[in-house]
Design an enzyme around this catalytic site. Structure first.
Site, mmCIF file in Angstrom:
data_model
loop_
_atom_site.group_PDB
_atom_site.id
_atom_site.type_symbol
_atom_site.label_atom_id
_atom_site.label_comp_id
_atom_site.label_asym_id
_atom_site.label_seq_id
_atom_site.Cartn_x
_atom_site.Cartn_y
_atom_site.Cartn_z
ATOM 1 N N CYS A 136 -5.858 -44.563 5.421
ATOM 2 C CA CYS A 136 -4.955 -44.393 6.571
ATOM 3 C C CYS A 136 -5.508 -43.349 7.549
ATOM 4 O O CYS A 136 -6.578 -43.541 8.113
ATOM 5 C CB CYS A 136 -3.555 -44.029 6.054
ATOM 6 N N ILE A 137 -4.819 -42.235 7.748
ATOM 7 C CA ILE A 137 -5.262 -41.197 8.684
ATOM 8 C C ILE A 137 -6.197 -40.182 8.014
ATOM 9 O O ILE A 137 -6.830 -39.380 8.703
ATOM 10 C CB ILE A 137 -4.038 -40.479 9.312
#
Length: 221
Positions: A136-137
């Site tokens: 994800c991030i």
């Protein structure tokens, strides 16, 4: 021989900690593949606390390690105890905690820094040539861990990708069900909830990431 994989969590909850679905999917897949997972988290205060029902900030303080214990069912250690020589691989799920607690990317963008204990642990795996998965991030930390030239993905968001490239990373656009691998560095990344519209979509890429990270632990033999 069961592979031992360290998982660094960043609290509990998408808006101020570790993304719960991503964390659980990661732990589930590791268990399905016969790997032994150990969760870690920094023993620090969260950047802030968000009411996940309303999205509003709450006037209280919570500890990242204590909150991560919710996901780990209590079985979580201070990240300062994490040494690369004790594990075969490292995986870091996303959630805003990765960009607020493990780093300050959510606040500082390309000028961000990674929490020192987390950075030391992750760089230990990088320097040892052991595989790392960032979800994800979490790939926002890749350039800080590996230096300029590292290849990774956060999916397709142009502004976020631009910040990563300003930090020295080479961003590759990627659909939710796929992974991007930096073969030289044994780094595997996947977009998960940067793009996912459902838990099964998030799982599609995370399963591939976990599987590839485990495959890479055999590459030295």
């Amino acid at each position: 021989m069961n592979k031992k994989v360290a998982v660094i969590l960043s609290g509990c909850g998408v808006y101020d900690g570790a993304e719960i679905h991503e964390s659980v999917i990661t732990l589930l897949r590791l268990d399905q593949r016969g790997a032994l997972a150990q969760c870690f988290a920094p023993n620090i205060a969260q950047h802030h606390v968000i009411n996940h029902l309303t999205g509003e900030e709450m006037p209280e303080s919570r500890n990242v390690l204590t909150e991560s214990a919710r996901i780990a069912r209590g079985a979580v250690k201070d990240v300062r105890e994490l040494k690369a020589e004790d594990y075969d691989a490292l995986i870091i799920p996303g959630g805003f905690g990765a960009a607020k607690n493990l780093s300050d990317f959510a606040l500082s963008g390309a000028d961000c820094s990674v929490q020192p204990d987390v950075l030391a642990a992750a760089q230990g795996f990088a320097e040892a040539g052991k595989p790392v998965g960032l979800i994800c991030i979490a790939p926002a930390m890749a350039a800080k861990i590996y230096g300029a030239g590292v290849t990774c993905t956060i999916g397709a968001d142009a502004d976020t990708a631009g910040a990563l490239e300003k930090m020295g990373a080479e961003h590759v656009e990627c659909v939710v069900s796929e992974i991007v691998e930096d073969k030289a560095r044994k780094l595997v990344t996947t977009p998960a909830y940067m793009l996912a519209q459902s838990i099964s979509e998030a799982a599609s890429g995370i399963y591939k990431l976990v599987d590839r990270v485990l495959e890479l632990t055999h590459a030295d033999h």
